[in-house]
Design an enzyme around this catalytic site. Structure first.
Site, PDB file in Angstrom:
ATOM      1  N   HIS A  71      21.060  -3.591  89.642  1.00 51.84           N
ATOM      2  CA  HIS A  71      20.940  -5.007  89.979  1.00 51.84           C
ATOM      3  C   HIS A  71      20.734  -5.778  88.826  1.00 51.84           C
ATOM      4  O   HIS A  71      21.039  -7.040  88.758  1.00 51.84           O
ATOM      5  CB  HIS A  71      19.621  -4.868  90.835  1.00 51.84           C
ATOM      6  CG  HIS A  71      19.641  -4.534  92.213  1.00 51.84           C
ATOM      7  ND1 HIS A  71      19.108  -3.385  92.753  1.00 51.84           N
ATOM      8  CD2 HIS A  71      20.756  -4.753  93.234  1.00 51.84           C
ATOM      9  CE1 HIS A  71      19.533  -3.128  93.893  1.00 51.84           C
ATOM     10  NE2 HIS A  71      20.600  -4.034  94.354  1.00 51.84           N
ATOM     11  N   ASP A  94      19.325  -4.941 100.947  1.00 52.80           N
ATOM     12  CA  ASP A  94      18.305  -4.301 100.528  1.00 52.80           C
ATOM     13  C   ASP A  94      17.171  -5.199  99.483  1.00 52.80           C
ATOM     14  O   ASP A  94      16.089  -4.691  99.273  1.00 52.80           O
ATOM     15  CB  ASP A  94      18.702  -3.132  99.648  1.00 52.80           C
ATOM     16  CG  ASP A  94      19.569  -3.609  98.436  1.00 52.80           C
ATOM     17  OD1 ASP A  94      20.986  -3.189  98.477  1.00 52.80           O
ATOM     18  OD2 ASP A  94      19.193  -4.336  97.555  1.00 52.80           O
ATOM     19  N   GLU A 129      23.806 -12.166 105.075  1.00 52.79           N
ATOM     20  CA  GLU A 129      23.867 -10.712 105.397  1.00 52.79           C
ATOM     21  C   GLU A 129      24.147 -10.567 106.763  1.00 52.79           C
ATOM     22  O   GLU A 129      23.754 -11.088 107.737  1.00 52.79           O
ATOM     23  CB  GLU A 129      22.390  -9.962 104.999  1.00 52.79           C
ATOM     24  CG  GLU A 129      22.028  -8.559 105.303  1.00 52.79           C
ATOM     25  CD  GLU A 129      23.172  -7.503 105.133  1.00 52.79           C
ATOM     26  OE1 GLU A 129      23.874  -7.034 105.837  1.00 52.79           O
ATOM     27  OE2 GLU A 129      23.211  -7.326 103.936  1.00 52.79           O
ATOM     28  N   ASP A 181      28.551 -13.048 109.087  1.00 48.14           N
ATOM     29  CA  ASP A 181      29.537 -12.335 108.252  1.00 48.14           C
ATOM     30  C   ASP A 181      29.909 -13.448 107.224  1.00 48.14           C
ATOM     31  O   ASP A 181      29.759 -14.551 107.245  1.00 48.14           O
ATOM     32  CB  ASP A 181      30.859 -12.343 109.089  1.00 48.14           C
ATOM     33  CG  ASP A 181      32.184 -12.058 108.258  1.00 48.14           C
ATOM     34  OD1 ASP A 181      32.992 -12.971 108.363  1.00 48.14           O
ATOM     35  OD2 ASP A 181      32.220 -10.987 107.518  1.00 48.14           O
ATOM     36  N   GLY A 182      29.833 -12.659 106.049  1.00 47.38           N
ATOM     37  CA  GLY A 182      30.076 -13.569 104.735  1.00 47.38           C
ATOM     38  C   GLY A 182      31.129 -14.228 104.693  1.00 47.38           C
ATOM     39  O   GLY A 182      31.351 -15.671 104.251  1.00 47.38           O
ATOM     40  N   ASP A 194      27.264  -8.727  96.714  1.00 44.68           N
ATOM     41  CA  ASP A 194      26.651  -7.355  96.698  1.00 44.68           C
ATOM     42  C   ASP A 194      26.763  -6.519  98.086  1.00 44.68           C
ATOM     43  O   ASP A 194      25.980  -6.379  98.828  1.00 44.68           O
ATOM     44  CB  ASP A 194      25.131  -7.388  96.782  1.00 44.68           C
ATOM     45  CG  ASP A 194      24.500  -6.148  96.376  1.00 44.68           C
ATOM     46  OD1 ASP A 194      23.134  -5.967  96.471  1.00 44.68           O
ATOM     47  OD2 ASP A 194      25.149  -5.204  96.146  1.00 44.68           O
ATOM     48  N   ASP A 219      31.524  -1.088 100.015  1.00 46.39           N
ATOM     49  CA  ASP A 219      32.780  -0.842  99.400  1.00 46.39           C
ATOM     50  C   ASP A 219      33.990  -1.313 100.515  1.00 46.39           C
ATOM     51  O   ASP A 219      33.606  -1.253 101.629  1.00 46.39           O
ATOM     52  CB  ASP A 219      33.107   0.451  99.000  1.00 46.39           C
ATOM     53  CG  ASP A 219      32.240   0.804  97.969  1.00 46.39           C
ATOM     54  OD1 ASP A 219      32.170   2.188  97.659  1.00 46.39           O
ATOM     55  OD2 ASP A 219      31.622   0.349  97.278  1.00 46.39           O
ATOM     56  N   PRO A 234      32.552  -3.583 107.781  1.00 41.92           N
ATOM     57  CA  PRO A 234      32.280  -5.133 107.698  1.00 41.92           C
ATOM     58  C   PRO A 234      32.778  -5.509 106.206  1.00 41.92           C
ATOM     59  O   PRO A 234      32.934  -6.614 106.030  1.00 41.92           O
ATOM     60  CB  PRO A 234      30.915  -5.117 108.202  1.00 41.92           C
ATOM     61  CG  PRO A 234      30.218  -4.021 107.940  1.00 41.92           C
ATOM     62  CD  PRO A 234      31.279  -2.993 108.172  1.00 41.92           C
TER      63      PRO A 234
HETATM   64  N1  SAM Z   1      24.773  -1.736  96.107  1.00 44.37           N
HETATM   65  C1  SAM Z   1      25.628  -1.390  97.120  1.00 44.37           C
HETATM   66  C2  SAM Z   1      27.016  -1.008  96.826  1.00 44.37           C
HETATM   67  O1  SAM Z   1      27.190  -1.224  95.508  1.00 44.37           O
HETATM   68  O2  SAM Z   1      27.654  -0.328  97.396  1.00 44.37           O
HETATM   69  C3  SAM Z   1      25.482  -2.643  98.122  1.00 44.37           C
HETATM   70  C4  SAM Z   1      24.508  -2.588  98.766  1.00 44.37           C
HETATM   71  S1  SAM Z   1      24.048  -3.862  99.991  1.00 44.37           S
HETATM   72  C5  SAM Z   1      22.823  -2.932 100.696  1.00 44.37           C
HETATM   73  C6  SAM Z   1      25.502  -3.973 100.934  1.00 44.37           C
HETATM   74  C7  SAM Z   1      25.577  -5.055 102.304  1.00 44.37           C
HETATM   75  O3  SAM Z   1      26.610  -5.785 102.359  1.00 44.37           O
HETATM   76  C8  SAM Z   1      24.995  -4.230 103.526  1.00 44.37           C
HETATM   77  O4  SAM Z   1      23.800  -4.629 103.725  1.00 44.37           O
HETATM   78  C9  SAM Z   1      25.680  -4.561 104.503  1.00 44.37           C
HETATM   79  O5  SAM Z   1      25.451  -4.871 105.599  1.00 44.37           O
HETATM   80  C10 SAM Z   1      26.419  -5.970 103.700  1.00 44.37           C
HETATM   81  N2  SAM Z   1      27.765  -6.378 104.267  1.00 44.37           N
HETATM   82  C11 SAM Z   1      28.783  -5.608 104.653  1.00 44.37           C
HETATM   83  N3  SAM Z   1      29.933  -6.369 104.836  1.00 44.37           N
HETATM   84  C12 SAM Z   1      29.412  -7.870 105.195  1.00 44.37           C
HETATM   85  C13 SAM Z   1      29.794  -8.906 105.493  1.00 44.37           C
HETATM   86  N4  SAM Z   1      30.958  -9.173 105.967  1.00 44.37           N
HETATM   87  N5  SAM Z   1      29.131 -10.268 105.325  1.00 44.37           N
HETATM   88  C14 SAM Z   1      27.852 -10.045 104.931  1.00 44.37           C
HETATM   89  N6  SAM Z   1      27.278  -8.884 104.605  1.00 44.37           N
HETATM   90  C15 SAM Z   1      27.923  -7.762 104.703  1.00 44.37           C
END
Ligand code: SAM
Length: 285
Positions: free
Chosen positions: A64, A88, A108, A140-141, A158, A161, A166
Site C-alpha cells: 500500500h 480492504d 468497490e 463496477d469501476g 487496487d 488480478d 470482476p
Molecule cells: N491488493 C490486492 C491485489 O493486489 O491483488 C487487491 C486488493 S483489493 C481487496 C481488490 C478489490 O477489487 C476487491 O475488493 C474486489 O471486490 C475489487 N474489484 C474487483 N473488480 C472490480 C470492479 N470491476 N470494480 C470495482 N471493484 C472491483
C-alpha cells in the site's frame, strides 16, 4: 484437522503455495467472489478472494505504501483521489494520511469486502472508512468511470488480478480511456499488475492498453512476500512527463512536508523501484 488456504499456478498447476488457516474468521460466497478471512501465525489476518491472497496484516504496508505514496509524491499536489477496488481499505488509509488530500471516492464492486474489512481488518484500514473526506460507491469501476462527471488528480486501481472474475474489465483500454477522461490536467493513474515472473501478460498487455490512453507510462516494482514469485509490479500513467523523473531531493522535501512516517517508502526506494531489470523491462518495451 488443519485447514489450508491454497494458491496454485493457474497455468499448469506446476506450483502450489499453502497458508495454514489457524482460525477462519469469515468465509462467504459474495455476489461476486469467494471471500475467506483467516488468521495465520506468519502473516496475521489474511484476506483471500477466489483463492488468491489479496492482503495480509504483516506485509500490506509494503504494497500500500508503494501503491499510494509513489504517485502522490511524484504528483506533488493531489487533492481529489479515486480508488477503484481497494475494499480492504489499505490504500485508503495511506491516502488519507496526506493532509493535503481533500477527498477520496472509493468505487468497490463488492460491499462484502468493505464490510468484513471494517469488522476484521482494522490493522489494515484503521478508521479510514469513517473519515469525513471519504465517500464509498458500491459499483463496477468501469461502468462508474464511464458514467461519472467528477474529476480527480489521482486514480488508484487496487483491483483483483485480470483472471476470471470482476477485475478483468479494469485492465482494458476502454477502462483506461474512461479513467483518462476522469483525470484533471496533469493527473496520474496507478494500477497493480501482479507478479510478472509468473504472469508477464498481466503487465505487458495492460501497458499496451495504457499507452493508447496516456502519453507517458512506466512500471515500478516491490517485493510483497504474500504475492508469491518475486517482485510485483505497478504501472503509472500520465500525460505529464516530469512526473516520471522527479528528483530524490524534491521527493524528500515533499515527504518531509507531508509529515508521513513510512516503513517501506523512501525517496530512494521510489527512484530505485523504476529501475527494472532487462527481463522485466522488455515486457513493456
Ligand atoms: N491488493 C490486492 C491485489 O493486489 O491483488 C487487491 C486488493 S483489493 C481487496 C481488490 C478489490 O477489487 C476487491 O475488493 C474486489 O471486490 C475489487 N474489484 C474487483 N473488480 C472490480 C470492479 N470491476 N470494480 C470495482 N471493484 C472491483
Amino acid at each position: 484437522m488443519t485447514d489450508w488456504q491454497e494458491e496454485r499456478d493457474p497455468a499448469d498447476d506446476a506450483w502450489r503455495v499453502r497458508l495454514r488457516m489457524d482460525r477462519v474468521l469469515h468465509r462467504q460466497k459474495t455476489e461476486f467472489q469467494d471471500l475467506v478471512l483467516f488468521e495465520n501465525a506468519q502473516f496475521g489476518r489474511v484476506l483471500a478472494l477466489d483463492g488468491i491472497v489479496q492482503t495480509t496484516e504483516r506485509d500490506e504496508f509494503i504494497y500500500h505504501e508503494m501503491l499510494v505514496h509513489v504517485p502522490v509524491l511524484a504528483h506533488g499536489g493531489v487533492k481529489r483521489a479515486l480508488i477503484v477496488g481497494g475494499g480492504d481499505g489499505g490504500a485508503l488509509e495511506e491516502l488519507l494520511k496526506h493532509r493535503t488530500v481533500q477527498h477520496v471516492t472509493m468505487v468497490e464492486i463488492d460491499a462484502g469486502v468493505v464490510e468484513f474489512a471494517r469488522q476484521h481488518l482494522r490493522a489494515i484500514c484503521g478508521d479510514a472508512f469513517e473519515d469525513p473526506r471519504f465517500t464509498l460507491e458500491i459499483a463496477d469501476g468501469l461502468a462508474w468511470a464511464q458514467e461519472a462527471d467528477q474529476r480527480f488528480d489521482l486514480i488508484v486501481v487496487d483491483s483483483t488480478d485480470p483472471v476470471e472474475g470482476p477485475g478483468q474489465v479494469l485492465f482494458t483500454e476502454t477502462f483506461y480511456r474512461a479513467c483518462a477522461a476522469r483525470l484533471n490536467d496533469g493527473g496520474v493513474l496507478v494500477t497493480q499488475n501482479a507478479v510478472p515472473f509468473f504472469n508477464p501478460e498481466f503487465l505487458s498487455e495492460p501497458v499496451q492498453a495504457l499507452r493508447a490512453a496516456f502519453h507517458h507510462v512506466a512500471a515500478y516494482r516491490a517485493a510483497v512476500p504474500s504475492f508469491y514469485g518475486g517482485d510485483m509490479v505497478y504501472a503509472l500513467a500520465t500525460d505529464r512527463a516530469d512526473l516520471l523523473s522527479v528528483s530524490e531531493d524534491v521527493l524528500a522535501d515533499r515527504l518531509t512536508a507531508s509529515g508521513l512516517i513510512t516503513r517501506h517508502y523512501t525517496p530512494a526506494v521510489h527512484r530505485g523501484a523504476f529501475a527494472l531489470p532487462p527481463w522485466m523491462a522488455e515486457m513493456i518495451s
